[in-house]
Design a protein around this motif. Structure first.
Motif, short mmCIF file in Angstrom:
data_model
loop_
_atom_site.label_atom_id
_atom_site.label_comp_id
_atom_site.label_asym_id
_atom_site.label_seq_id
_atom_site.Cartn_x
_atom_site.Cartn_y
_atom_site.Cartn_z
N VAL A 81 0.94 -1.21 -0.08
CA VAL A 81 -0.07 0.20 -0.11
C VAL A 81 1.09 1.14 0.02
CG1 VAL A 81 -1.73 1.11 1.28
CG2 VAL A 81 -2.02 -1.24 1.26
N VAL A 82 0.71 2.25 -1.08
CA VAL A 82 1.25 3.24 -0.94
C VAL A 82 0.40 4.41 -1.20
CG1 VAL A 82 2.90 4.80 -2.19
CG2 VAL A 82 3.25 2.48 -2.24
N MET A 83 0.53 5.40 -0.36
CA MET A 83 -0.34 6.57 -0.06
C MET A 83 0.62 7.88 -0.06
SD MET A 83 -2.73 7.96 3.03
CE MET A 83 -4.03 6.74 3.04
N SER A 84 0.17 8.79 -0.92
CA SER A 84 0.76 10.48 -0.94
C SER A 84 -0.39 11.28 -1.01
CB SER A 84 1.56 10.53 -2.24
OG SER A 84 1.75 11.54 -2.46
N LEU B 162 3.10 7.25 3.09
CA LEU B 162 2.77 6.21 3.64
C LEU B 162 3.18 4.89 2.71
CD1 LEU B 162 -0.07 4.71 6.08
CD2 LEU B 162 0.77 3.20 4.20
N ASP B 163 4.10 3.85 3.09
CA ASP B 163 4.50 2.79 2.32
C ASP B 163 4.60 1.58 3.17
OD1 ASP B 163 5.64 1.19 0.38
OD2 ASP B 163 7.05 2.58 -0.38
N ALA B 164 3.59 0.59 2.85
CA ALA B 164 3.60 -0.64 3.75
C ALA B 164 3.26 -1.73 3.08
CB ALA B 164 2.34 -0.44 4.77
N MET B 165 4.03 -2.81 3.50
CA MET B 165 4.19 -4.00 2.79
C MET B 165 3.35 -5.19 3.52
SD MET B 165 5.93 -4.65 -0.33
CE MET B 165 7.55 -3.87 -0.02
N GLY B 166 2.68 -6.14 3.03
CA GLY B 166 2.02 -7.26 3.61
C GLY B 166 2.97 -8.22 3.97
N ILE C 93 2.32 1.92 12.03
CA ILE C 93 2.03 2.61 11.04
C ILE C 93 2.32 3.89 10.92
CG2 ILE C 93 -0.13 3.19 9.72
CD1 ILE C 93 -1.60 0.88 10.91
N THR C 94 3.28 3.90 10.23
CA THR C 94 4.11 5.16 10.28
C THR C 94 3.93 6.03 8.89
OG1 THR C 94 6.21 4.08 9.77
CG2 THR C 94 5.79 4.44 12.09
N VAL C 95 4.02 7.30 8.89
CA VAL C 95 4.25 7.81 7.67
C VAL C 95 5.45 8.86 7.60
CG1 VAL C 95 1.70 7.86 7.28
CG2 VAL C 95 2.42 10.03 8.66
N ASN C 96 5.92 9.17 6.66
CA ASN C 96 7.21 10.19 6.55
C ASN C 96 6.52 11.13 6.09
OD1 ASN C 96 9.07 8.24 7.51
ND2 ASN C 96 8.78 7.25 5.51
#
Length: 386
Positions: free
Chosen positions: A295-298, A317-321, A374-377
Motif C-alpha cells: 500500500v502506498v499513499m501520498s 505511507l508505504d507498507a508491505m504485507g 503504521i508510520t508516515v513520513n
C-alpha cells in the motif's frame, strides 16, 4: 452540544470479510466485543485466522438478533457493504447505540446524523485507510500551511492518492485486495475534481490517468469518486484559489496498458457480464498466500502565496504485507480500531464525523497508529510546532 450518551464499552462488530483485520484484536483488548458473521462458524473462523480465538463472543447476524442484544451506549461497527449502513444506523439510533464504519458517508447515513446527534450518539465514518488515514494527513497539511501562510490569498495544489498493489509486480500490474466485481464497478463511477482551476467531471476515471512520482518511483494515478466536497471537509480557507484538488487511486506504472482490454469492454458491459468478467480476472490472476500486497499513499499540498512564497508538504505511507497479515486489512482495521476506542473512551462528540478534524485528536490518533507500526513520513516545510 447534545449530552453524550455514555459508552458501555460493548462493541458489536458486524462482518467478517477481508477488511476485518488485526485491528479487531485491538478492539478486543479494550472492550467487550461481539463478532457477528453470516453464521457463527464464519465468525469463529475469522477469529481463528486472526489468532483471536476466544477473544470475542460470536453471533450469527440478523437484524432481529442484533436488535435483541443492543443496549443503550453500545457501539455498532459495520463492516458490511455501504448499502447496509443506513439500516444498521437506524437500528443503532432506535436502541440508543453509537455507530462506526470505515466507509464513505452515504446519503442514507448523512440524513440520520442530526437525529443521532440530538440523542447524544456518535456516528463515526471514514476512519480506515482511504478514507481515513488520508483525512488525518490532509488536515495536518492544511494546518501546517496555514500556520505559515495564514488565510491570505494563495494558489493551491492538493493531491491525495492511495493504492493497494502487488508488492512484486505481476503482468496485470494489480492484485485483488477486495471483491473483484467491486473493483470493476468502482471504475465505472464518474469522478469530479478541480484541475487547471476548473471543476471537471470524468466519466471513465481511467481516461484521466497521469504519472505521479513518489519517493523517486513512478506510479499511475487517476481521480476517484467526487473530490470536490472534501474541499470543505479539509477546511481550506476561502481566500485560497484551487488550481488542483484531486483525491484518487494509485496504481503501478504500466497498469493502464495491462488493463486496456478491460477498459475496452467495461463501459458497455451488462451487470451479468461485469460479474462474469470479475470472475474471469480473479481466476486468471489469482492471489496466493505467498503473494503480498503493498500500500502506498501520498498526500501532498503546495501553497503559492501572492508574494511568491511557496509552502510545500507531503506525507507518504508505504507498507508491505507480511506472512502474518496483508497490509490492506491491517491499514483499514487498525485506524478503525483507534476510532472505536476513542468512542468507547468518550472522547468523540455526538453527531457525524469523517475521521476527525480536531488537531489534538489527529495528533493522538497518528501517535496511536505509530505505536501499532503504521508510520508516515513527512517531507517539506515544517512550520511552527504545536
Amino acid at each position: 452540544m447534545a449530552y453524550l450518551t455514555p459508552a458501555t464499552g460493548r462493541v458489536h462488530w458486524i462482518g467478517t470479510g477481508m477488511s476485518t483485520g488485526s485491528g479487531l484484536g485491538l478492539v478486543c483488548d479494550g472492550t467487550t466485543t461481539l463478532l457477528w458473521g453470516r453464521t457463527v462458524q464464519k465468525a469463529e473462523d475469522r477469529l481463528a485466522t486472526l489468532g483471536l480465538t476466544g477473544r470475542a463472543e460470536t453471533r450469527a447476524f440478523t437484524y432481529d438478533a442484533l436488535a435483541a442484544e443492543l443496549a443503550e451506549g453500545d457501539l455498532v461497527v459495520s463492516m458490511l457493504p455501504a448499502v447496509e449502513h443506513p439500516a444498521l444506523l437506524r437500528l443503532a439510533i432506535e436502541r440508543g447505540a453509537h455507530f462506526a464504519c470505515s466507509s464513505y458517508v452515504s446519503p442514507g447515513v448523512a440524513e440520520q446524523a442530526d437525529t443521532a446527534a440530538a440523542r447524544g450518539l456518535v456516528v463515526l465514518t471514514e476512519i480506515g485507510l482511504d478514507p481515513g488515514i488520508d483525512h488525518l494527513l490532509g488536515h495536518e497539511l492544511v494546518r501546517k500551511a496555514k500556520a505559515v501562510t495564514g488565510d491570505r490569498p494563495a494558489t493551491v495544489r492538493f493531491t491525495s492518492y492511495c493504492g493497494s498493489n502487488p508488492a512484486v509486480p505481476n503482468d496485470f500490474r494489480y492484485r485483488f485486495s477486495w471483491a473483484p466485481r467491486g473493483v470493476l464497478t468502482a471504475l465505472l463511477t464518474p469522478a469530479r475534481l478541480i484541475d487547471g482551476g476548473v471543476e471537471i467531471e470524468v466519466a471513465h476515471p481511467w481516461e484521466a490517468v497521469r504519472p505521479q512520482v513518489v519517493n523517486v518511483e513512478t506510479f499511475e494515478v487517476y481521480p476517484n469518486r467526487d473530490s470536490v466536497p472534501f474541499i470543505g471537509t479539509y477546511n481550506f480557507p476561502d481566500a485560497w484559489e484551487l488550481e488542483t484538488f484531486i483525491r484518487g487511486t494509485m496504481r503501478l506504472d504500466g497498469w493502464s496498458d495491462a488493463w486496456k482490454a478491460v477498459f475496452k469492454e467495461l463501459p458497455d458491459a451488462s451487470d451479468e457480464r461485469i460479474t462474469e468478467l470479475a470472475a474471469e480476472l480473479a481466476e486468471r490472476y489469482p492471489t496466493s498466500a505467498s503473494d503480498h500486497d503493498r500500500v502506498v499513499m501520498s498526500v501532498k499540498l503546495e501553497v503559492r502565496a501572492d508574494s511568491g512564497k511557496i509552502w510545500t508538504g507531503e506525507y507518504v505511507l508505504d507498507a508491505m504485507g507480511t506472512e502474518e497479515e496483508a497490509a490492506t486489512p491491517r491499514l483499514v482495521s487498525v485506524p478503525l480500531a483507534c476510532g472505536i476506542l476513542e468512542v468507547t473512551a468518550g472522547r468523540v462528540t455526538p453527531g457525524l464525523h469523517q475521521a476527525t478534524e480536531d488537531p489534538e485528536s489527529i495528533e493522538r490518533w497518528l501517535a496511536y497508529l505509530a505505536g501499532q507500526g503504521i508510520t508516515v513520513n513527512y517531507r517539506g516545510d515544517r512550520g511552527p510546532r504545536r
